[in-house]
Write a protein that holds these residues in place. Structure first.
Motif, PDB file in Angstrom:
ATOM      1  N   ALA A  62      40.122  14.409  81.960  1.00 27.05           N
ATOM      2  CA  ALA A  62      39.524  14.674  80.655  1.00 27.05           C
ATOM      3  C   ALA A  62      40.551  14.319  79.585  1.00 27.05           C
ATOM      4  O   ALA A  62      41.669  14.834  79.596  1.00 27.05           O
ATOM      5  N   TRP A 118      36.411  11.082  81.336  1.00 31.49           N
ATOM      6  CA  TRP A 118      35.611  10.965  80.122  1.00 31.49           C
ATOM      7  C   TRP A 118      36.467  11.311  78.911  1.00 31.49           C
ATOM      8  O   TRP A 118      37.508  11.938  79.013  1.00 31.49           O
ATOM      9  N   LYS A 119      35.973  10.875  77.749  1.00 30.26           N
ATOM     10  CA  LYS A 119      36.662  11.140  76.487  1.00 30.26           C
ATOM     11  C   LYS A 119      35.634  11.461  75.416  1.00 30.26           C
ATOM     12  O   LYS A 119      34.679  10.712  75.221  1.00 30.26           O
ATOM     13  N   THR A 143      34.839  17.808  73.664  1.00 31.91           N
ATOM     14  CA  THR A 143      35.203  18.479  74.923  1.00 31.91           C
ATOM     15  C   THR A 143      36.122  19.660  74.665  1.00 31.91           C
ATOM     16  O   THR A 143      36.058  20.678  75.372  1.00 31.91           O
ATOM     17  N   TRP A 188      33.090  23.067  81.232  1.00 29.62           N
ATOM     18  CA  TRP A 188      33.547  22.003  82.125  1.00 29.62           C
ATOM     19  C   TRP A 188      34.269  22.571  83.346  1.00 29.62           C
ATOM     20  O   TRP A 188      34.075  22.098  84.470  1.00 29.62           O
ATOM     21  N   PRO A 231      40.175  18.823  88.263  1.00 27.97           N
ATOM     22  CA  PRO A 231      40.380  18.318  86.911  1.00 27.97           C
ATOM     23  C   PRO A 231      41.853  18.124  86.541  1.00 27.97           C
ATOM     24  O   PRO A 231      42.716  18.901  86.940  1.00 27.97           O
ATOM     25  N   TYR A 262      44.052  17.058  82.854  1.00 22.86           N
ATOM     26  CA  TYR A 262      43.825  17.003  81.408  1.00 22.86           C
ATOM     27  C   TYR A 262      44.921  16.189  80.726  1.00 22.86           C
ATOM     28  O   TYR A 262      46.112  16.489  80.862  1.00 22.86           O
TER      29      TYR A 262
END
Length: 279
Positions: free
Chosen positions: A9, A104-105, A109, A116, A127, A129
């Protein structure tokens, strides 16, 4: 044992270079999907924002609002979000179910990390980050140049809010932080370090990767950045923004500091102070 799927992310305010960095991480084999927000004059090289994910975020904002304050605790369990959560899960499975590495961007978010985390846990996806920061003076200038009617105060408060949310909500997660100017100066080094920190092998010659990243970075961007001195003396930049950026800047150049309890505590203090003032 099958290796867990990974997702990256990209977090940060608009006008921080997240589009440029999203474009760059594709070179590591990160699948960003197929349908993207259409480029325009404000971002001619593309936003690299997944249209479906943006639409889902907009549904959340329609339901809960878009003020620069956190949503209520446990907001993702509210009845009005249940259908949105299911839409997100279904889309991610359909689009990325066969992808071992995707991402994704979307600046929105930062407001939705709680949801999420729940969804990714349920999908058994690990995930990571990637947090992008930029001198807030340049963020304000970039917003006002791109969107003529944008208030400088709004742009600054938006940067503070999204940056604080990104840092607070990922404090116990696998994460990496990069400064916009740092990436412009040596994007290849950033991507190489990211691949190491996130355990993503580089599948091509490093010389080829370096050339590709250089092709993404526009040379003229390096001449649009404010000095640290101008940030410290600009009366339009409030003390919270200054202190937050200086703390982030130090973290960008010191991995030890970024992962320290001192850094987490400092961000927590900024977060509490900033939002207590708005109650």
């Amino acid at each position: 044992m099958t290796e867990k799927r990974k997702t990256i992310a990209i977090l940060g305010s608009g006008r921080c270079g997240t589009s440029m960095i999203a474009n760059s991480i594709r070179l590591l084999g990160v699948n960003l999907g197929k349908e993207f927000i259409v480029p325009d004059e404000t971002n001619p090289k593309g936003f690299w924002e997944n249209q479906n994910i943006v639409d889902i975020h907009k549904k959340i904002i329609m339901a809960l609002g878009n003020q620069n304050t956190p949503y209520p605790r446990g907001w993702w369990n509210k009845a009005e979000i249940a259908a949105v959560k299911q839409d997100l899960k279904c889309y991610l499975e359909k689009e990325f179910g066969d992808s071992p590495l995707w991402g994704w961007k979307d600046p929105r978010t930062c407001q939705c990390i709680g949801l999420w985390k729940e969804v990714l846990k349920e999908l058994d996806v690990e995930p990571y980050y990637l947090i992008v920061v930029r001198n807030p003076k340049d963020v304000v200038n970039s917003f006002q140049k791109a969107y003529k009617h944008t208030s400088g105060k709004w742009a600054l408060e938006r940067w503070i809010f999204l940056t604080l949310m990104a840092l607070k909500e990922t404090k116990d997660e696998r994460r990496y932080i990069v400064d916009y100017d740092q990436f412009l100066a040596n994007g290849f080094r950033t991507i190489k370090q990211l691949s190491s920190d996130f355990d993503i092998p580089i599948s091509q010659k490093e010389s080829t990767l370096k050339k590709q990243i250089q092709g993404i970075i526009e040379p003229n961007l390096q001449h649009q950045n404010s000095s640290m001195e101008s940030l410290l003396t600009d009366k339009e930049i409030n003390d919270t923004a200054r202190r937050l950026y200086l703390t982030c800047y130090k973290a960008c150049y010191s991995t030890e500091y970024f992962h320290s309890d001192e850094f987490k505590s400092q961000i927590e203090n900024y977060f509490c102070s900033w939002f207590n003032e708005r109650r």
